[in-house]
Design a protein around this motif. Structure first.
Motif, PDB file in Angstrom:
ATOM      1  N   UNK A  22      -3.697   1.307  -4.197  1.00 14.14           N
ATOM      2  CA  UNK A  22      -3.572   1.545  -2.767  1.00 14.14           C
ATOM      3  C   UNK A  22      -4.763   1.000  -1.999  1.00 14.14           C
ATOM      4  N   UNK A  23      -5.967   1.270  -2.496  1.00 17.02           N
ATOM      5  CA  UNK A  23      -7.165   0.748  -1.846  1.00 17.02           C
ATOM      6  C   UNK A  23      -7.175  -0.773  -1.862  1.00 17.02           C
ATOM      7  N   UNK A  24      -6.752  -1.364  -2.964  1.00 15.05           N
ATOM      8  CA  UNK A  24      -6.703  -2.814  -3.092  1.00 15.05           C
ATOM      9  C   UNK A  24      -5.817  -3.428  -2.008  1.00 15.05           C
TER      10      UNK A  24
ATOM     11  N   UNK B 178       0.830  -1.210   0.000  1.00 19.71           N
ATOM     12  CA  UNK B 178       0.000   0.000   0.000  1.00 19.71           C
ATOM     13  C   UNK B 178       0.861   1.255   0.000  1.00 19.71           C
ATOM     14  N   UNK B 179       1.881   1.285   0.847  1.00 15.74           N
ATOM     15  CA  UNK B 179       2.727   2.474   0.957  1.00 15.74           C
ATOM     16  C   UNK B 179       3.509   2.741  -0.323  1.00 15.74           C
ATOM     17  N   UNK B 180       3.771   1.706  -1.106  1.00 16.86           N
ATOM     18  CA  UNK B 180       4.557   1.889  -2.333  1.00 16.86           C
ATOM     19  C   UNK B 180       3.702   2.043  -3.590  1.00 16.86           C
ATOM     20  N   UNK B 181       2.385   1.949  -3.469  1.00 24.42           N
ATOM     21  CA  UNK B 181       1.537   2.024  -4.671  1.00 24.42           C
ATOM     22  C   UNK B 181       0.347   2.967  -4.546  1.00 24.42           C
ATOM     23  N   UNK B 182       0.111   3.558  -3.378  1.00 20.91           N
ATOM     24  CA  UNK B 182      -1.133   4.316  -3.198  1.00 20.91           C
ATOM     25  C   UNK B 182      -1.209   5.562  -4.077  1.00 20.91           C
ATOM     26  N   UNK B 183      -0.074   6.084  -4.517  1.00 21.79           N
ATOM     27  CA  UNK B 183      -0.083   7.292  -5.347  1.00 21.79           C
ATOM     28  C   UNK B 183      -0.098   6.996  -6.841  1.00 21.79           C
ATOM     29  N   UNK B 184      -0.222   5.746  -7.229  1.00 20.95           N
ATOM     30  CA  UNK B 184      -0.164   5.368  -8.639  1.00 20.95           C
ATOM     31  C   UNK B 184      -1.442   5.793  -9.355  1.00 20.95           C
TER      32      UNK B 184
END
Length: 425
Positions: free
Chosen positions: A342-344, A111-117
């Motif tokens: 991120x939600x996922x 989550x921390x590495x993908x939430x801004x994608x």
């Protein structure tokens, strides 16, 4: 001279037109290549969801195996600071919490590495959809580290997991209700289509008949005598909720039809049945018989179905980020991601806390018996409250538009009255 000038001009026009055609062809080829690249990245992104789902399933099975058979299969663990004498603090209840914590850590890091994608070609998107060898190593480390943490820290995580599991249940309820609303809108949106109305009417009838049969069956099996007052209360209150939801959906000011209330009725009956099934096996009003710590084929089959339901509920909620968006009319570009990464991942991390509570029956003190899942009075009351909360959310969504519309109507009437008063002599 004029003839040669006209010829030169014609040649220039032909060259410029050929150049423009060449530019258009190059742009078209680049656009086609870009579409192919977007399509390939989109396929990778969609496939990645299933890989994460498999990881989540494996962690569920690992938690069950460590709870039921870890102390007999694995050799004694001599890291006494974390696992205690002969590793007793790394199996059963604390073992489940350790596996859950490892799964929670892994998906929290994702989550921390993908939430801004936002785009398919972002570096974070490629990390989400690829680099599986590195992520496998990260998963193994995340699963091993909790087995070196002291039991006190794991107990604290257990308390946090209760909150996380409650949040997961709430988000799952919202997702289910939004799905029911979408289903009702899909089948009942075209009022001029006789086929659509017929299908909606038939489907709602099926769900209502199934709900009534469920109520009668629960009375027969789980309330066989008047002394089963608690089960009688659960079932009767569920029947009252069905009647209230149907009446509200058919009210002239709401006018939502029977389809959505029928689906919700079946879901509420299922929650009530699941809650009563979670009562301890030695209760006189529960048709389950004590298994003496062992499970027959029906117990094993029910256990496996329950695990599949956990995994599917987590997956379906994780990809349903649209139900939690404030603006749902945003137009997707070709290179936009098709679901919120991120939600996922945050849903899967909350799902890790949820499966931990199911495996230990929401009880941090005593270990559950073999092949059991979500059994005990705590589990029963959690499901009953979940049922009542689901019905309350659904009924609020029914009346919310009417409640919000009334102040506007009153304001309009007051403004019209003021205008009439000002115009009157």
């Amino acid at each position: 001279m004029s003839g040669s000038g006209a010829a030169v001009e014609a040649t220039v026009i032909q060259v410029s037109s050929s150049n423009s055609e060449l530019v258009q062809r190059v742009e078209a080829s680049f656009e086609a290549m870009n579409n192919v690249d977007c399509s390939e990245e989109r396929k990778k992104s969609l496939r990645a969801r299933y890989f994460y789902d498999i990881i989540f399933l494996i962690t569920n099975l690992t938690a069950w195996f460590i709870r039921d058979y870890g102390h007999t299969i694995f050799p004694p663990l001599y890291y006494e600071k974390a696992c205690g004498i002969r590793g007793s603090d790394c199996f059963q209840t604390l073992g489940v919490l350790r596996v859950s914590l490892g799964c929670f850590i892994f998906f929290l890091l994702m989550f921390l590495t993908t939430f801004s994608t936002r785009k398919l070609f972002d570096a974070c998107s490629k990390w989400h959809s690829g680099w599986w060898a590195l992520k496998f190593f990260l998963l193994v480390v995340s699963m091993v580290v909790p087995f070196f943490l002291p039991p006190g820290f794991i107990q604290i995580y257990g308390e946090v997991a209760r909150i996380g599991a409650g949040i997961f249940l709430l988000l799952q309820l919202v997702s289910v209700i939004e799905f029911i609303r979408w289903w009702n809108k899909y089948w009942a949106s075209d009022e001029q289509s006789k086929q659509s109305c017929s299908i909606a009417l038939f489907t709602s009838t099926v769900f209502y008949v199934a709900s009534i049969c469920g109520i009668v069956t629960m009375y027969y099996f789980y309330a066989p005598r008047p002394s089963c007052c608690l089960n009688i209360f659960f079932i009767t209150w569920t029947a009252i909720l069905l009647i209230v939801m149907m009446a509200m959906s058919l009210h002239s000011k709401v006018n939502r039809g029977l389809l959505s209330s029928g689906i919700m009725a079946a879901y509420v009956v299922f929650l009530c049945w699941s809650a009563i099934r979670s009562e301890p096996a030695d209760e006189k009003c529960n048709v389950q018989k004590p298994k003496n710590g062992h499970g027959d084929w029906t117990t094993v089959l029910g256990f496996l179905i329950a695990i599949g339901a956990i995994v599917m509920a987590t997956f379906s909620t994780g990809i349903d980020s649209k139900s939690f968006q404030f603006r749902k009319d945003e137009v997707k570009a070709e290179d936009d991601i098709r679901y919120n990464y991120g939600f996922f991942h945050i849903i899967f991390s909350l799902g890790a806390t949820y499966f931990a509570m199911l495996f230990i029956s929401w009880n941090l003190e005593n270990s559950a018996s073999e092949w059991s899942i979500d059994v005990g009075w705590t589990s029963t009351w959690v499901k009953i409250i979940n049922e009542w909360f689901a019905a309350s959310i659904y009924m609020w969504k029914l009346i919310a538009p009417v409640v919000k519309q009334q102040p506007k109507v009153m304001n309009n009437e007051e403004s019209v009255q003021q205008i009439n008063n000002s115009n009157s002599p």
